[in-house]
Design a protein around this motif. Structure first.
Motif, PDB file in Angstrom:
ATOM      1  N   ARG A   3      45.990  40.525  34.395  1.00 31.67           N
ATOM      2  CA  ARG A   3      45.860  39.091  34.662  1.00 31.67           C
ATOM      3  C   ARG A   3      46.441  38.216  33.553  1.00 31.67           C
ATOM      4  O   ARG A   3      46.492  38.633  32.392  1.00 31.67           O
ATOM      5  N   THR A   4      46.810  36.979  33.914  1.00 34.82           N
ATOM      6  CA  THR A   4      47.242  36.007  32.916  1.00 34.82           C
ATOM      7  C   THR A   4      46.803  34.610  33.349  1.00 34.82           C
ATOM      8  O   THR A   4      46.407  34.397  34.495  1.00 34.82           O
ATOM      9  N   LEU A   5      46.879  33.660  32.395  1.00 32.11           N
ATOM     10  CA  LEU A   5      46.512  32.275  32.713  1.00 32.11           C
ATOM     11  C   LEU A   5      47.757  31.466  33.054  1.00 32.11           C
ATOM     12  O   LEU A   5      48.768  31.518  32.342  1.00 32.11           O
ATOM     13  N   LEU A   6      47.660  30.732  34.149  1.00 30.15           N
ATOM     14  CA  LEU A   6      48.702  29.795  34.584  1.00 30.15           C
ATOM     15  C   LEU A   6      48.127  28.386  34.536  1.00 30.15           C
ATOM     16  O   LEU A   6      46.996  28.168  34.973  1.00 30.15           O
ATOM     17  N   ARG A 126      42.401  35.807  25.809  1.00 32.01           N
ATOM     18  CA  ARG A 126      41.747  34.703  25.107  1.00 32.01           C
ATOM     19  C   ARG A 126      41.681  33.453  25.988  1.00 32.01           C
ATOM     20  O   ARG A 126      40.652  32.791  26.099  1.00 32.01           O
ATOM     21  N   GLU A 127      42.802  33.138  26.644  1.00 32.55           N
ATOM     22  CA  GLU A 127      42.894  31.904  27.434  1.00 32.55           C
ATOM     23  C   GLU A 127      42.071  32.003  28.723  1.00 32.55           C
ATOM     24  O   GLU A 127      41.469  31.018  29.157  1.00 32.55           O
ATOM     25  N   PHE A 132      37.946  30.353  32.079  1.00 28.03           N
ATOM     26  CA  PHE A 132      37.136  30.991  33.132  1.00 28.03           C
ATOM     27  C   PHE A 132      36.219  32.037  32.500  1.00 28.03           C
ATOM     28  O   PHE A 132      36.409  33.243  32.702  1.00 28.03           O
ATOM     29  N   PRO A 133      35.208  31.588  31.732  1.00 20.89           N
ATOM     30  CA  PRO A 133      34.345  32.540  31.025  1.00 20.89           C
ATOM     31  C   PRO A 133      33.659  33.531  31.966  1.00 20.89           C
ATOM     32  O   PRO A 133      33.348  34.645  31.567  1.00 20.89           O
ATOM     33  N   GLN A 134      33.483  33.120  33.230  1.00 19.20           N
ATOM     34  CA  GLN A 134      32.824  34.029  34.178  1.00 19.20           C
ATOM     35  C   GLN A 134      33.675  35.259  34.491  1.00 19.20           C
ATOM     36  O   GLN A 134      33.163  36.262  34.987  1.00 19.20           O
ATOM     37  N   LEU A 135      34.989  35.196  34.199  1.00 20.30           N
ATOM     38  CA  LEU A 135      35.873  36.340  34.470  1.00 20.30           C
ATOM     39  C   LEU A 135      36.022  37.247  33.256  1.00 20.30           C
ATOM     40  O   LEU A 135      36.582  38.331  33.355  1.00 20.30           O
ATOM     41  N   ALA A 136      35.602  36.778  32.088  1.00 24.27           N
ATOM     42  CA  ALA A 136      35.881  37.532  30.854  1.00 24.27           C
ATOM     43  C   ALA A 136      34.960  38.749  30.729  1.00 24.27           C
ATOM     44  O   ALA A 136      33.942  38.834  31.387  1.00 24.27           O
TER      45      ALA A 136
END
Ligand code: ATP
Ligand code: MG
Length: 136
Positions: A3-6, A126-127, A132-136
């Motif tokens: 996964r990555t952040l967009l 990190r991002e 989205f702390p619920q996904l970490a």
């Protein structure tokens, strides 16, 4: 999955290009995991762009990224997702971004270059945890 952040930045939302960006990612084979439209809070923007604190463009960057809603999302693919997204985006400066890339086809200015993508696997983790702390 990998996964990555967009982020479709405020200029992209203002110009009605969220669908265009997502369509390009989806055609490539990346999939949306979660996404939301929000005015990014200033403290979150500062944490996200902490590496740029002190640079000449930092204040303008924070003002820009928080000026109106952005579309913040997590996308996934089988592997190297952050790298694939960066390739689809093109270089930071749209003047150097080749045709066929998001910034090459759709942007003209470094300060308003439409999209953000994490620049390493570590940055992606990190991002994602930041937005989205619920996904970490
Ligand atoms: P992003 O982190 O937003 O995905 P990037 O990784 O391609 O972009 P960075 O070097 O991380 O580029 O810069 C972060 C953002 O800061 C850029 O996307 C751009 O919006 C802004 N920026 C970077 N350099 C400049 C500059 N010289 N002048 C104005 N804005 C800049
Ligand atoms: Mg960056």
């Amino acid at each position: 999955m990998n996964r990555t952040l967009l982020i479709v930045k405020p200029d992209g939302v203002e110009r009605g290009l969220v669908g265009e960006v997502l369509a390009r990612l989806e055609r490539k084979g990346l999939r949306l995991v979660v996404g939301r439209l929000e005015v990014i809070p200033r403290d979150l923007a500062a944490a996200h762009y902490a590496e740029h604190q002190g640079k000449p463009f930092y204040d303008d960057l924070l003002a820009f990224i928080t000026r109106s809603p952005a579309f913040v999302a997590v996308v996934e693919g089988p592997k190297d997702t952050w790298r694939i997204l960066r390739t689809l985006m093109g270089p930071t400066n749209p003047a150097e971004a080749p045709p066929g890339t998001i910034r090459g086809d759709l942007a003209t200015e470094t300060a308003e270059n439409l999209v953000h993508g994490s620049d390493s696997a570590e940055a992606a983790a990190r991002e994602i945890a930041l937005f989205f702390p619920q996904l970490a």
